[in-house]
Design a protein around this motif. Structure first.
Motif, PDB file in Angstrom:
ATOM      1  N   LEU A  46     -16.908  14.899  -5.162  1.00 56.68           N
ATOM      2  CA  LEU A  46     -15.517  15.997  -5.362  1.00 56.68           C
ATOM      3  C   LEU A  46     -15.387  16.669  -4.587  1.00 56.68           C
ATOM      4  O   LEU A  46     -14.386  17.276  -4.215  1.00 56.68           O
ATOM      5  CB  LEU A  46     -15.710  16.176  -6.896  1.00 56.68           C
ATOM      6  N   LYS A  47     -16.646  17.561  -4.369  1.00 57.80           N
ATOM      7  CA  LYS A  47     -16.603  18.932  -3.463  1.00 57.80           C
ATOM      8  C   LYS A  47     -16.333  18.393  -2.058  1.00 57.80           C
ATOM      9  O   LYS A  47     -15.246  19.062  -1.308  1.00 57.80           O
ATOM     10  CB  LYS A  47     -18.146  19.217  -3.381  1.00 57.80           C
ATOM     11  N   ALA A  48     -16.672  17.300  -1.777  1.00 56.99           N
ATOM     12  CA  ALA A  48     -16.251  16.652  -0.283  1.00 56.99           C
ATOM     13  C   ALA A  48     -14.862  16.291  -0.036  1.00 56.99           C
ATOM     14  O   ALA A  48     -14.176  16.594   0.701  1.00 56.99           O
ATOM     15  CB  ALA A  48     -17.138  15.421   0.236  1.00 56.99           C
ATOM     16  N   LEU A  49     -14.527  15.671  -1.361  1.00 60.21           N
ATOM     17  CA  LEU A  49     -13.157  15.413  -1.412  1.00 60.21           C
ATOM     18  C   LEU A  49     -12.123  16.369  -1.373  1.00 60.21           C
ATOM     19  O   LEU A  49     -11.227  16.415  -0.623  1.00 60.21           O
ATOM     20  CB  LEU A  49     -12.945  14.381  -2.684  1.00 60.21           C
ATOM     21  N   MET A  50     -12.618  17.486  -2.054  1.00 55.64           N
ATOM     22  CA  MET A  50     -11.460  18.705  -2.302  1.00 55.64           C
ATOM     23  C   MET A  50     -11.561  19.586  -0.919  1.00 55.64           C
ATOM     24  O   MET A  50     -10.570  20.063  -0.555  1.00 55.64           O
ATOM     25  CB  MET A  50     -11.667  19.526  -3.575  1.00 55.64           C
ATOM     26  N   GLU A  51     -12.739  19.484  -0.203  1.00 55.25           N
ATOM     27  CA  GLU A  51     -12.807  19.947   1.132  1.00 55.25           C
ATOM     28  C   GLU A  51     -11.904  19.434   2.125  1.00 55.25           C
ATOM     29  O   GLU A  51     -10.934  20.225   2.703  1.00 55.25           O
ATOM     30  CB  GLU A  51     -14.396  19.881   1.410  1.00 55.25           C
ATOM     31  N   SER A  52     -11.799  18.194   1.763  1.00 52.46           N
ATOM     32  CA  SER A  52     -10.953  17.338   2.749  1.00 52.46           C
ATOM     33  C   SER A  52      -9.549  17.477   2.526  1.00 52.46           C
ATOM     34  O   SER A  52      -8.779  17.521   3.445  1.00 52.46           O
ATOM     35  CB  SER A  52     -11.544  15.976   2.799  1.00 52.46           C
ATOM     36  N   ILE A  53      -9.169  17.290   1.400  1.00 57.35           N
ATOM     37  CA  ILE A  53      -7.860  17.410   0.742  1.00 57.35           C
ATOM     38  C   ILE A  53      -7.375  18.905   1.082  1.00 57.35           C
ATOM     39  O   ILE A  53      -6.367  18.925   1.556  1.00 57.35           O
ATOM     40  CB  ILE A  53      -7.830  17.124  -0.514  1.00 57.35           C
ATOM     41  N   HIS A  54      -8.175  20.057   1.117  1.00 56.07           N
ATOM     42  CA  HIS A  54      -7.826  21.164   1.374  1.00 56.07           C
ATOM     43  C   HIS A  54      -7.467  21.380   2.594  1.00 56.07           C
ATOM     44  O   HIS A  54      -6.422  21.996   3.117  1.00 56.07           O
ATOM     45  CB  HIS A  54      -9.069  22.345   0.933  1.00 56.07           C
ATOM     46  N   ARG A 103       0.877  -1.140   0.052  1.00 58.88           N
ATOM     47  CA  ARG A 103      -0.062   0.076  -0.117  1.00 58.88           C
ATOM     48  C   ARG A 103       1.025   1.225  -0.059  1.00 58.88           C
ATOM     49  O   ARG A 103       2.003   1.141   0.596  1.00 58.88           O
ATOM     50  CB  ARG A 103      -0.940  -0.013   1.070  1.00 58.88           C
ATOM     51  N   PRO A 104       0.230   2.193  -0.581  1.00 58.02           N
ATOM     52  CA  PRO A 104       1.192   3.346  -0.616  1.00 58.02           C
ATOM     53  C   PRO A 104       1.163   4.024   0.726  1.00 58.02           C
ATOM     54  O   PRO A 104       0.422   3.677   1.704  1.00 58.02           O
ATOM     55  CB  PRO A 104       0.378   4.545  -1.234  1.00 58.02           C
ATOM     56  N   GLN A 105       2.397   4.706   1.072  1.00 58.31           N
ATOM     57  CA  GLN A 105       2.682   5.280   2.601  1.00 58.31           C
ATOM     58  C   GLN A 105       1.574   6.229   2.827  1.00 58.31           C
ATOM     59  O   GLN A 105       1.295   6.003   4.185  1.00 58.31           O
ATOM     60  CB  GLN A 105       3.890   6.188   2.454  1.00 58.31           C
ATOM     61  N   ASN A 106       0.785   6.871   2.221  1.00 61.86           N
ATOM     62  CA  ASN A 106      -0.362   7.836   2.634  1.00 61.86           C
ATOM     63  C   ASN A 106      -1.557   7.268   2.693  1.00 61.86           C
ATOM     64  O   ASN A 106      -2.647   7.822   2.381  1.00 61.86           O
ATOM     65  CB  ASN A 106      -0.457   9.079   1.948  1.00 61.86           C
ATOM     66  N   TYR A 107      -1.716   5.860   2.619  1.00 60.01           N
ATOM     67  CA  TYR A 107      -2.961   5.088   2.461  1.00 60.01           C
ATOM     68  C   TYR A 107      -4.196   5.577   3.295  1.00 60.01           C
ATOM     69  O   TYR A 107      -5.139   5.596   2.864  1.00 60.01           O
ATOM     70  CB  TYR A 107      -2.699   3.442   2.676  1.00 60.01           C
ATOM     71  N   ASP A 108      -3.632   5.748   4.602  1.00 58.34           N
ATOM     72  CA  ASP A 108      -4.880   6.225   5.340  1.00 58.34           C
ATOM     73  C   ASP A 108      -5.429   7.481   5.185  1.00 58.34           C
ATOM     74  O   ASP A 108      -6.717   7.648   5.251  1.00 58.34           O
ATOM     75  CB  ASP A 108      -4.114   6.238   7.016  1.00 58.34           C
ATOM     76  N   ASP A 109      -4.487   8.364   4.580  1.00 59.97           N
ATOM     77  CA  ASP A 109      -4.900   9.733   4.124  1.00 59.97           C
ATOM     78  C   ASP A 109      -5.698   9.674   2.837  1.00 59.97           C
ATOM     79  O   ASP A 109      -7.004  10.095   2.861  1.00 59.97           O
ATOM     80  CB  ASP A 109      -3.832  10.568   3.763  1.00 59.97           C
ATOM     81  N   LEU A 110      -5.471   8.845   2.154  1.00 57.31           N
ATOM     82  CA  LEU A 110      -6.081   8.529   0.937  1.00 57.31           C
ATOM     83  C   LEU A 110      -7.610   8.092   1.341  1.00 57.31           C
ATOM     84  O   LEU A 110      -8.504   8.304   0.674  1.00 57.31           O
ATOM     85  CB  LEU A 110      -5.596   7.587   0.121  1.00 57.31           C
ATOM     86  N   TYR A 111      -7.695   6.898   2.179  1.00 54.54           N
ATOM     87  CA  TYR A 111      -8.913   6.582   2.665  1.00 54.54           C
ATOM     88  C   TYR A 111      -9.742   7.242   3.228  1.00 54.54           C
ATOM     89  O   TYR A 111     -10.974   7.423   2.704  1.00 54.54           O
ATOM     90  CB  TYR A 111      -8.558   5.104   3.271  1.00 54.54           C
ATOM     91  N   ASN A 112      -9.358   8.113   4.141  1.00 54.90           N
ATOM     92  CA  ASN A 112     -10.036   9.120   4.789  1.00 54.90           C
ATOM     93  C   ASN A 112     -10.615  10.052   4.003  1.00 54.90           C
ATOM     94  O   ASN A 112     -11.919  10.487   4.198  1.00 54.90           O
ATOM     95  CB  ASN A 112      -9.146   9.662   5.892  1.00 54.90           C
ATOM     96  N   VAL A 113      -9.713  10.713   2.984  1.00 53.03           N
ATOM     97  CA  VAL A 113     -10.601  11.753   2.136  1.00 53.03           C
ATOM     98  C   VAL A 113     -11.464  11.029   1.119  1.00 53.03           C
ATOM     99  O   VAL A 113     -12.650  11.593   0.850  1.00 53.03           O
ATOM    100  CB  VAL A 113      -9.494  12.506   1.465  1.00 53.03           C
ATOM    101  N   SER A 114     -11.313   9.848   0.807  1.00 50.52           N
ATOM    102  CA  SER A 114     -12.115   9.057  -0.117  1.00 50.52           C
ATOM    103  C   SER A 114     -13.545   8.828   0.549  1.00 50.52           C
ATOM    104  O   SER A 114     -14.455   8.651  -0.140  1.00 50.52           O
ATOM    105  CB  SER A 114     -11.498   7.654  -0.577  1.00 50.52           C
ATOM    106  N   LEU A 115     -13.298   8.445   1.787  1.00 49.54           N
ATOM    107  CA  LEU A 115     -14.487   8.139   2.672  1.00 49.54           C
ATOM    108  C   LEU A 115     -15.651   9.314   2.611  1.00 49.54           C
ATOM    109  O   LEU A 115     -16.805   9.190   2.566  1.00 49.54           O
ATOM    110  CB  LEU A 115     -14.129   7.600   4.131  1.00 49.54           C
ATOM    111  N   ARG A 116     -15.030  10.524   2.686  1.00 52.33           N
ATOM    112  CA  ARG A 116     -15.844  11.663   2.845  1.00 52.33           C
ATOM    113  C   ARG A 116     -16.467  11.753   1.271  1.00 52.33           C
ATOM    114  O   ARG A 116     -17.655  12.088   1.239  1.00 52.33           O
ATOM    115  CB  ARG A 116     -14.996  12.961   2.983  1.00 52.33           C
ATOM    116  N   ALA A 117     -15.889  11.394   0.194  1.00 57.28           N
ATOM    117  CA  ALA A 117     -16.252  11.680  -1.019  1.00 57.28           C
ATOM    118  C   ALA A 117     -17.277  10.371  -1.176  1.00 57.28           C
ATOM    119  O   ALA A 117     -18.437  10.983  -1.790  1.00 57.28           O
ATOM    120  CB  ALA A 117     -15.258  11.242  -1.989  1.00 57.28           C
ATOM    121  N   VAL A 118     -17.305   9.312  -0.841  1.00 50.89           N
ATOM    122  CA  VAL A 118     -18.270   8.204  -1.132  1.00 50.89           C
ATOM    123  C   VAL A 118     -19.416   8.440  -0.154  1.00 50.89           C
ATOM    124  O   VAL A 118     -20.770   8.168  -0.365  1.00 50.89           O
ATOM    125  CB  VAL A 118     -17.922   6.789  -0.996  1.00 50.89           C
TER     126      VAL A 118
END
Ligand SMILES: [Zn+2]
Length: 463
Positions: free
Chosen positions: A446-454, A361-376
């Motif tokens: 995407l809105k939720a994703l970008m909010e979270s990534i921001h 898994r990528p190093q930042n998998y947890d980050d990826l997962y968390n922002v994606s959870l917002r999106a779904v």
């Protein structure tokens, strides 16, 4: 959809046991392309941009059925082997984590129907016929209702049907002309058949992180092109609704990453997936799977070295002008781009790197997962549509040489591969009534994703 089975040149012996079940039927010698229906020998001469194309009349999928079947893990090789034995095409194969069963979508030509039904009954597989005649579904999909165009004379784009490349280009030009302070249209390269690869940049000023979105890399996944354009539409024509999206980010959107393939699906073979490049070593088998052609872990699994295969990785990484153009753009902007979103169809899955393996898994998998959870979650709140979330190789199967893995390898931290609607009721032939809802829910995600990534990008990096 990243479909079907895989072939590899050599399998390391320690992997062999685990992979044997999955890949039993897929040694290069047995890999044969889906038996496509023959079309009339009559040729149409098409003139476009001063180039001549000899295009055969459209292929008919009359009598082709789509079956959905639940398959125990141990029986996967049996069902997989139907493609070689009987000319069936595996449209999708989804893993259910709880039941450990696989859900298969099988496109079955009339000549294979009896054999397929026999296998279903012999192994006691639960199945249903979800499309009785694929050609009827295709005809419905393409049926052109009359639209009122009086209120939008400047461009032909709607969200009520699947549009030609020409219409999409006109729409992008329209946005560039109408909103010059927001949108610029860039030509980042040309396809094998010399169509331009057009990218829209939406920006309100310098020094912002950026998101890159690719659509249409697989030709038959029509809703991925319309969704990319829908996102562009909402960002630009309704820019006041979500000002933070443009205040915080630049947006690079390429809705038709495989324009030759897309036009080919509209004019000749609705189920074409690859590019349309010519291969002198296999003059009767065109094209490369663009999403197996990127130069990171290229041809390390989940792709084929057979030019006729629909998951052909190509003779070399970046053999295709389409993937080279995206590569060059990404390299040029890799410090600015923080998010990469590859739009595909179908299965309703939000997938994280890596595609090439489920072992690492990528190093930042947890980050990826968390922002994606917002999106779904946002997608689900918007329309009730459920997207499954997880690693690509875990939810589907490994696929190497994808755009998302490549982007991530360049240091773009947030890379996602999204399979849009549906879950196999219509598969690739998604009815046009679902174009707008698919775009709408993805925009909400995407809105939720970008909010979270921001928020994450605001935090100082701890070293
Ligand atoms: Zn795809």
């Amino acid at each position: 959809m990243d479909t079907t089975k895989s072939t590899t040149k050599t399998l390391p012996s320690f992997l062999l046991t685990t992979l044997l079940l999955l890949f039993l039927s897929t040694s290069p010698s047995t890999a044969s392309p889906f038996a496509r229906p023959s079309s009339s020998p009559d040729q149409q001469l098409i003139l476009e941009n001063g180039h001549q194309y000899h295009v055969q009349k459209p292929i008919s999928y009359s009598g082709y059925k789509l079956f959905k079947a639940d398959v125990e893990e141990t029986l996967v090789p049996v069902v997989d082997s139907l493609d070689v034995e009987a000319g069936v095409e595996v449209w999708s194969r989804r893993k259910d984590r709880r039941s450990r069963k696989y859900e298969f979508d099988l496109l079955t030509p009339p000549s294979a129907e009896m054999e397929v039904r026999q296998v279903f009954s012999e192994y006691n597989l639960r199945y249903q016929e979800v499309i009785g005649d694929l050609q009827s579904a295709i005809n419905m999909e393409g049926k052109d209702d009359e639209f009122f165009s009086w209120n939008r004379p400047a461009h032909p784009m709607t969200w009520e049907k699947y549009h030609s490349l020409e219409d999409m280009n006109q729409y992008m030009d329209y946005l560039g002309a109408e909103y010059p302070h927001l949108v610029t249209i860039h030509e980042i390269g040309h396809s094998s058949e010399n169509r331009t690869l057009r990218l829209a940049k939406v920006s309100t000023g310098p020094n912002k992180p950026a998101i890159f979105i690719d659509g249409g890399m697989h030709a038959r996944e029509w809703v991925s092109l319309s969704t990319a354009l829908y996102i562009l539409h909402r960002l630009v024509e309704f820019s006041w609704e979500e000002p933070q999206l443009l205040d915080r980010f630049d947006w690079y959107i390429i809705p038709a990453a495989n324009p030759d393939g897309y036009e080919y699906t509209r004019n000749h073979d609705r189920l074409w997936r690859k590019t349309r490049s010519h291969n002198p070593d296999a003059p009767f088998c065109h094209g490369v799977d663009a999403n197996r052609n990127f130069g990171y872990k290229w041809f390390t699994g989940g792709s084929s070295d057979q030019p006729c295969s629909s998951i052909y990785a190509g003779p070399a990484p970046f053999s295709e002008p389409e993937t080279r153009a995206i590569r060059d753009f990404l390299i040029q902007h890799k410090n600015q781009i923080k998010v990469y979103l590859a739009l595909h169809a179908y299965s309703q899955m939000w997938m994280l790197p890596y595609s090439f393996t489920g072992e690492v898994r990528p190093q930042n998998y947890d980050d990826l997962y968390n922002v994606s959870l917002r999106a779904v979650t946002a997608i689900n709140n918007a329309t009730g549509t459920q997207y499954r979330l997880g690693g690509t190789a875990e939810l589907l199967y490994p696929a190497s040489g994808t755009s998302g893995d490549y982007a991530h390898s360049l240091g773009i931290p947030y890379a996602f591969n999204v399979e849009l609607r549906d879950r196999g009721r219509y598969g690739f032939i998604l009815p046009k009534e679902q174009i707008e809802p698919t775009g709408y829910e993805m925009f909400q995600g995407l809105k939720a994703l970008m909010e979270s990534i921001h928020q994450k990008l605001q935090k100082p990096v701890l070293s």
